[in-house]
Design a protein around this motif. Structure first.
Motif, PDB file in Angstrom:
ATOM      1  N   ALA A  20       0.807  -1.224   0.000  1.00 57.91           N
ATOM      2  CA  ALA A  20       0.000   0.000   0.000  1.00 57.91           C
ATOM      3  C   ALA A  20       0.839   1.272   0.000  1.00 57.91           C
ATOM      4  N   VAL A  21       1.949   1.296   0.717  1.00 56.69           N
ATOM      5  CA  VAL A  21       2.729   2.541   0.859  1.00 56.69           C
ATOM      6  C   VAL A  21       3.194   3.092  -0.490  1.00 56.69           C
ATOM      7  N   PRO A  22       3.817   2.303  -1.365  1.00 53.51           N
ATOM      8  CA  PRO A  22       4.193   2.850  -2.684  1.00 53.51           C
ATOM      9  C   PRO A  22       2.979   3.325  -3.493  1.00 53.51           C
ATOM     10  N   VAL A  87     -10.609   7.772  -0.583  1.00 50.14           N
ATOM     11  CA  VAL A  87     -11.249   6.738   0.232  1.00 50.14           C
ATOM     12  C   VAL A  87     -10.291   6.230   1.297  1.00 50.14           C
ATOM     13  N   SER A  88      -8.993   6.182   1.005  1.00 47.49           N
ATOM     14  CA  SER A  88      -8.010   5.804   2.025  1.00 47.49           C
ATOM     15  C   SER A  88      -8.045   6.771   3.204  1.00 47.49           C
ATOM     16  N   MET A 113     -11.020  -1.819  -0.326  1.00 46.51           N
ATOM     17  CA  MET A 113     -12.109  -0.885  -0.608  1.00 46.51           C
ATOM     18  C   MET A 113     -11.686   0.313  -1.450  1.00 46.51           C
ATOM     19  N   ALA A 114     -10.468   0.833  -1.213  1.00 45.19           N
ATOM     20  CA  ALA A 114     -10.035   2.041  -1.917  1.00 45.19           C
ATOM     21  C   ALA A 114      -9.334   1.722  -3.233  1.00 45.19           C
ATOM     22  N   PHE A 115      -8.328   0.859  -3.200  1.00 46.47           N
ATOM     23  CA  PHE A 115      -7.549   0.612  -4.420  1.00 46.47           C
ATOM     24  C   PHE A 115      -8.292  -0.294  -5.402  1.00 46.47           C
ATOM     25  N   ALA A 145     -15.666  -6.680  -6.121  1.00 47.61           N
ATOM     26  CA  ALA A 145     -14.224  -6.934  -6.160  1.00 47.61           C
ATOM     27  C   ALA A 145     -13.584  -6.652  -4.805  1.00 47.61           C
ATOM     28  N   SER A 146     -14.033  -5.601  -4.139  1.00 47.16           N
ATOM     29  CA  SER A 146     -13.518  -5.298  -2.802  1.00 47.16           C
ATOM     30  C   SER A 146     -13.826  -6.422  -1.830  1.00 47.16           C
TER      31      SER A 146
END
Length: 214
Positions: A20-22, A87-88, A113-115, A145-146
């Motif tokens: 997630a960080v990158p 959303v993040s 949920m966000a990506f 998909a989430s």
């Protein structure tokens, strides 16, 4: 669909943050390109709307709950990267202030949920752009998909992390998590997300056309 603290193994937590960080770094760079005096109020309003609809958690059979997210709507109006960051941030506020989701699981929730929601919704909408049902399909597919990624992350916990026959973290396998999470989101919550996405998208689209005509 928020995963609380303690449900994921430390290895899963580290892996989700490493992924997630990158993506967050890339997302914030893309967001800076989109922000201006015209886009900032709408992005802020849509993020607030996402926050509100995610607070309405509805219990479902299987011991979990579901809700709409709004990621697909932001993605198709701006970009999936903007939606991912927006959303993040909503998920972070919910975790910090309301205990909805966890800090250790924040990256996992953001990825699902966000990506995933943002990019799946965006590309489904792009693929079906000339169809009248494209916004609905984008919202529905994004939420489903989430739920698939959430079910997968939870379902692998007893497979890889257990002591003898005793699961150390989340106790239910993929055979339980997929029917419990994915089916309700396909049949109910995804439909609600699709309707929400379609209604708001058409309202904003018609408003834009009216302003141009004026």
């Amino acid at each position: 669909m928020h995963i609380p603290d303690g449900y994921l193994s430390p290895a899963t937590v580290v892996l989700t943050y490493a992924v997630a960080v990158p993506l967050w770094i890339t997302g914030f760079k893309r967001l800076r390109r989109e922000l201006n005096e015209e886009t900032l109020p709408l992005i802020g309003a849509l993020a607030a709307l996402s926050f509100i609809i995610m607070m309405f958690n509805i219990p479902i059979p299987g011991g979990t709950s579901g809700h709409a997210v709004g990621a697909a709507l932001i993605a198709i109006l701006f970009s999936p990267w903007v939606a991912f960051v927006a959303v993040s941030l909503v998920l972070l506020i919910q975790a910090l202030l309301f205990g909805d989701g966890g800090i250790s699981t924040f990256a996992a929730n953001a990825l699902s949920m966000a990506f995933v929601g943002s990019f799946v919704g965006y590309y489904v909408f792009t693929w079906l752009k000339n169809r009248s049902y494209a916004p609905f399909a984008a919202g529905w597919s994004a939420l489903v998909a989430s739920s698939v990624l959430t079910a997968f992350l939870l379902g692998i916990q007893p497979i890889f992390w257990h002591q003898g026959a005793q699961p150390l973290y989340f106790p239910f396998s993929l055979r339980v998590t997929f029917p419990a999470l994915v089916l309700p989101h396909m049949l109910f919550f995804g439909v609600a997300e699709g309707i929400f996405t379609a209604l708001v998208y058409r309202y904003l689209h018609q408003k834009e056309l009216g302003e141009k005509a004026a």
